[in-house]
Write a protein that holds these residues in place. Structure first.
Motif, PDB file in Angstrom:
ATOM      1  N   GLU A  84     124.782 -74.016  58.489  1.00  0.00           N
ATOM      2  CA  GLU A  84     123.986 -72.993  57.811  1.00  0.00           C
ATOM      3  C   GLU A  84     123.761 -73.340  56.345  1.00  0.00           C
ATOM      4  OE1 GLU A  84     125.414 -71.507  61.453  1.00  0.00           O
ATOM      5  OE2 GLU A  84     126.670 -72.119  59.780  1.00  0.00           O
ATOM      6  N   ARG A  91     119.166 -71.535  59.395  1.00  0.00           N
ATOM      7  CA  ARG A  91     120.075 -70.397  59.503  1.00  0.00           C
ATOM      8  C   ARG A  91     120.747 -70.218  58.145  1.00  0.00           C
ATOM      9  NH1 ARG A  91     123.140 -69.824  64.454  1.00  0.00           N
ATOM     10  NH2 ARG A  91     124.969 -70.513  63.282  1.00  0.00           N
ATOM     11  N   SER A 123     119.570 -65.797  61.430  1.00  0.00           N
ATOM     12  CA  SER A 123     118.815 -66.860  62.076  1.00  0.00           C
ATOM     13  C   SER A 123     117.469 -66.284  62.499  1.00  0.00           C
ATOM     14  CB  SER A 123     119.589 -67.398  63.284  1.00  0.00           C
ATOM     15  OG  SER A 123     119.703 -66.416  64.299  1.00  0.00           O
ATOM     16  N   THR A 149     118.993 -73.477  68.748  1.00  0.00           N
ATOM     17  CA  THR A 149     120.387 -73.462  68.315  1.00  0.00           C
ATOM     18  C   THR A 149     121.278 -73.901  69.461  1.00  0.00           C
ATOM     19  OG1 THR A 149     119.968 -71.642  66.769  1.00  0.00           O
ATOM     20  CG2 THR A 149     122.255 -72.021  67.413  1.00  0.00           C
TER      21      THR A 149
END
Length: 297
Positions: free
Chosen positions: A57, A118, A144, A233
């Motif tokens: 992230e 994200r 996200s 993802t």
């Protein structure tokens, strides 16, 4: 507007202390020290411990009225958002930095999410005035593309679905969830073409895949083509194990079985749905009571 706010952020950052966290010891070194030296400060150790846990992230690290980013996060965000990339020293090994004002965060997040990124929001969880040294911080939410709940960020879409795909023994499971409304459905089919057609209809904002499927997507070219433009993802396979997925669903709904939802007999669909609810619970870190049921499609 974004450029103006970015320049204001930079000017403010260069003129303020590191939010008075034991000034001179907790913040980044203001001297021309090396990267290694700067990384030994308490604040940077705190940041790096967060980054180690949330390595995939972009970390929005709360520092007073700003969210700061460091290292590659800063470089990536600077390019996507068009904000200034800076550092606290002129040394060649200085740590790259970029920041956005907290009050304007909603004007920046959509661009990062649209780029498939994200964002982990790392907040100050105590008042700096009450802190003895370093202010405590922790990640309070991961945002996200498929887990947005702020309608200002979603835009005019009627639904903002996050989808999950699982496959087992010739069956393909599909689950989709709108985190905002709580609409949650699961379905399975022996036909990957049918699953791909449903994915195209749903037009998800994000697609969740077991790591084993994500890393071997070339074996399923039709699925690969279908989600080519969708932020993807990868999520650890154990979350999609049938027993684990079943337990994730029953624990979330507070039931002993899934019979009342009409999906007790499904296998691949439960794997997709259980993996999806596990992912959403992990990233949202908040009550999801509004997701009160799951239905077989």
């Amino acid at each position: 507007e974004g450029r103006r706010l970015a320049l204001a952020s930079l000017a403010s950052y260069n003129s303020r202390s590191m939010i008075r966290e034991s000034e001179g010891t907790a913040g980044l070194s203001a001297s021309t020290g090396t990267n290694a030296g700067q990384m030994q400060t308490p604040m940077m150790r705190q940041y790096l411990s967060v980054k180690e846990k949330y390595s995939k992230e972009i970390i929005f690290f709360r520092m007073g009225d700003f969210y700061e980013m460091f290292f590659d996060d800063a470089k990536v965000a600077s390019e996507i958002l068009g904000i200034a990339l800076t550092s606290r020293s002129k040394d060649k090994d200085a740590i790259p930095m970029a920041g956005v004002p907290v009050r304007a965060v909603n004007s920046y997040l959509p661009r990062l999410l649209k780029a498939g990124k994200r964002v982990a929001i790392c907040e100050q969880v105590e008042d700096p005035k009450d802190a003895r040294g370093l202010v405590d911080r922790e990640v309070v939410r991961i945002i996200s593309p498929g887990t947005i709940t702020d309608e200002r960020l979603i835009g005019e879409k009627s639904n903002n679905f996050i989808c999950s795909v699982a496959c087992t023994r010739g069956q393909f499971g599909l689950a989709w969830l709108d985190v905002t409304t709580g609409q949650f459905l699961v379905w399975e089919s022996e036909s990957l073409a049918a699953v791909c057609a449903e994915l195209s209809r749903l037009d998800p904002a994000e697609c969740l895949l077991p790591e084993s499927l994500s890393f071997s997507l070339e074996k399923h070219p039709e699925l690969q083509r279908t989600i080519a433009e969708t932020p993807r993802t990868s999520y650890p396979d154990p979350h999609f194990d049938r027993n684990t997925a079943y337990r994730s669903l029953t624990e979330h709904f507070g039931t002993r079985t899934l019979e009342g939802f009409g999906c007790e007999h499904l296998v691949a669909a439960i794997q997709a749905g259980g993996g999806l609810i596990s992912y959403v619970r992990e990233t949202q870190m908040a009550s999801l009571g509004h997701i009160a049921k799951v239905a077989a499609f």
